[in-house]
Enzyme design. Sequence first.
Site, PDB file in Angstrom:
ATOM      1  N   GLU A 184      -3.459   7.237  -3.996  1.00  0.00           N
ATOM      2  CA  GLU A 184      -3.642   6.246  -3.211  1.00  0.00           C
ATOM      3  C   GLU A 184      -3.322   5.122  -4.678  1.00  0.00           C
ATOM      4  O   GLU A 184      -4.068   4.995  -5.398  1.00  0.00           O
ATOM      5  CB  GLU A 184      -4.812   5.827  -2.644  1.00  0.00           C
ATOM      6  CG  GLU A 184      -4.802   4.706  -1.738  1.00  0.00           C
ATOM      7  CD  GLU A 184      -6.222   4.290  -1.031  1.00  0.00           C
ATOM      8  OE1 GLU A 184      -6.037   4.454  -0.098  1.00  0.00           O
ATOM      9  OE2 GLU A 184      -7.096   4.057  -1.971  1.00  0.00           O
TER      10      GLU A 184
ATOM     11  N   TYR B   6       0.928  -1.171   0.033  1.00  0.00           N
ATOM     12  CA  TYR B   6       0.221   0.071  -0.041  1.00  0.00           C
ATOM     13  C   TYR B   6       1.002   1.233   0.345  1.00  0.00           C
ATOM     14  O   TYR B   6       1.931   1.317   0.707  1.00  0.00           O
ATOM     15  CB  TYR B   6      -0.733  -0.102   1.428  1.00  0.00           C
ATOM     16  CG  TYR B   6      -1.716   1.243   1.462  1.00  0.00           C
ATOM     17  CD1 TYR B   6      -3.025   1.295   1.013  1.00  0.00           C
ATOM     18  CD2 TYR B   6      -1.306   2.564   2.046  1.00  0.00           C
ATOM     19  CE1 TYR B   6      -3.605   2.328   1.017  1.00  0.00           C
ATOM     20  CE2 TYR B   6      -1.929   3.358   2.049  1.00  0.00           C
ATOM     21  CZ  TYR B   6      -3.286   3.471   1.736  1.00  0.00           C
ATOM     22  OH  TYR B   6      -4.048   4.657   1.704  1.00  0.00           O
TER      23      TYR B   6
END
Length: 406
Positions: free
Chosen positions: A215, A127
């Site tokens: 993101e 991530y």
Amino acid sequence: MNVHEYQAKALLRDFGVPVPEGDVASSAAEAREIAQRLGGKVVVKAQIHAGGRGKGTLRTPGGETVRHPAEDRPLGGVALVDSAPTAEEVAGAMLGNTLVTKQTGAEGREVRCVLIEQGVGIAREFYLALLLDRAIKAPTFIASAEGGTEIEEVAAERPEAIVKVPVDARVGYSPWIGRKLAFGLGLGKAHVSAMNKLAAAMYEAFLSRDASLLEINPLIETDDGRIVALDAKMNFDDNAMYRRPQIAEMRDLGEEDPLEVEAGKYGLNYIKLDGTVGCMVNGAGLAMGTMDIIKHHGGSPANFLDVGGGATAEMVTNAFQILLGDEHVKAVLINIFGGIMRCDVVAEGVVSAAKKVGVSVPVVVRLEGTNVERGREILESSGLEFLVADGMRDAAEKVVAAAGGN
Ligand code: ADP
Ligand code: MG
């Protein structure tokens, strides 16, 4: 403002972030052509403004679960296929149907286009995000080796598994950041250079386009050792869109609430909520206070609406129309403080709006401030059945009762 994954990836690609080859399609035939051009395994990805697509479920407008056309299982919003004809079938099964994910709510979102991209062999998933951390006033990288899963879960259960690296905006991006991220993710020396390039490109894209969130979940290490952004989500600062026409153009109104889009056209600050009391208020602070007091008295607001300090009779009319366009609204509370604006002007606006729009639900009006007596007289002598309230509490009690109680 949000954009689709395919738009975010095109932008990131321009800045040098490695993303899989791919293109967007709005028909099954187009999907097949793109798959053919890419060759080999491809992934068909539903484009909606919500995540969790991989684990989502698709249903037809009639409410039936959509099955995978080539495999014996339900189809989700992300599917790996090994031929162009299957890509065509899968795209056809997604387009026009509704995708329900953890982030869409039960009503889901209609899939109106799909991204067809190269299928990539995944060794590890990470991530990585860049966002504005308001607490420390700095763009900040957030990284975690636990990619694929939701970062909120990681943050709640194992906060030590998250690496935070702020960027000093006065200095800008520095190579130590990429190093720290690479080691934080457990990538090791061999990947420091790639990680550095990628993070620098992200920072440049973020800053120069007025993004508020970038993101990448997952960022992956491929089975042949490359670092690639496999998903991309970007949010942009609405207030900067006047100077970012290329970004503003990416707006997809089909992904936004129709009443919010309509309100935006009239310069009204309107956010739809799921309660039954429609609120028309001047000033954001009073609007927040109004929502609170409705809740306090056992009701629930159907919206936040700030008509602004200088609302005209025309704006009041437009606001009325938008409030009544929401079928869940059972009663309306007009709560206006006449400061710069005089209460008699507001009252006239409300009366003419009510006559024009034809109000079908009880309307409670609370006016306070300049020329309040004259304003109340106008409402009372209008021939319309307004419930005139005396103060905030009285207004809240009356409107909650009118909407059917708590
Ligand atoms: P979402 O976050 O909405 O579920 P993602 O783009 O993250 O959608 O995709 C979900 C999962 O699908 C990824 O975690 C990855 O395992 C797989 N995936 C996505 N794109 C590709 C691709 N191009 N090649 C191979 N696998 C992919
Ligand atoms: Mg994702």
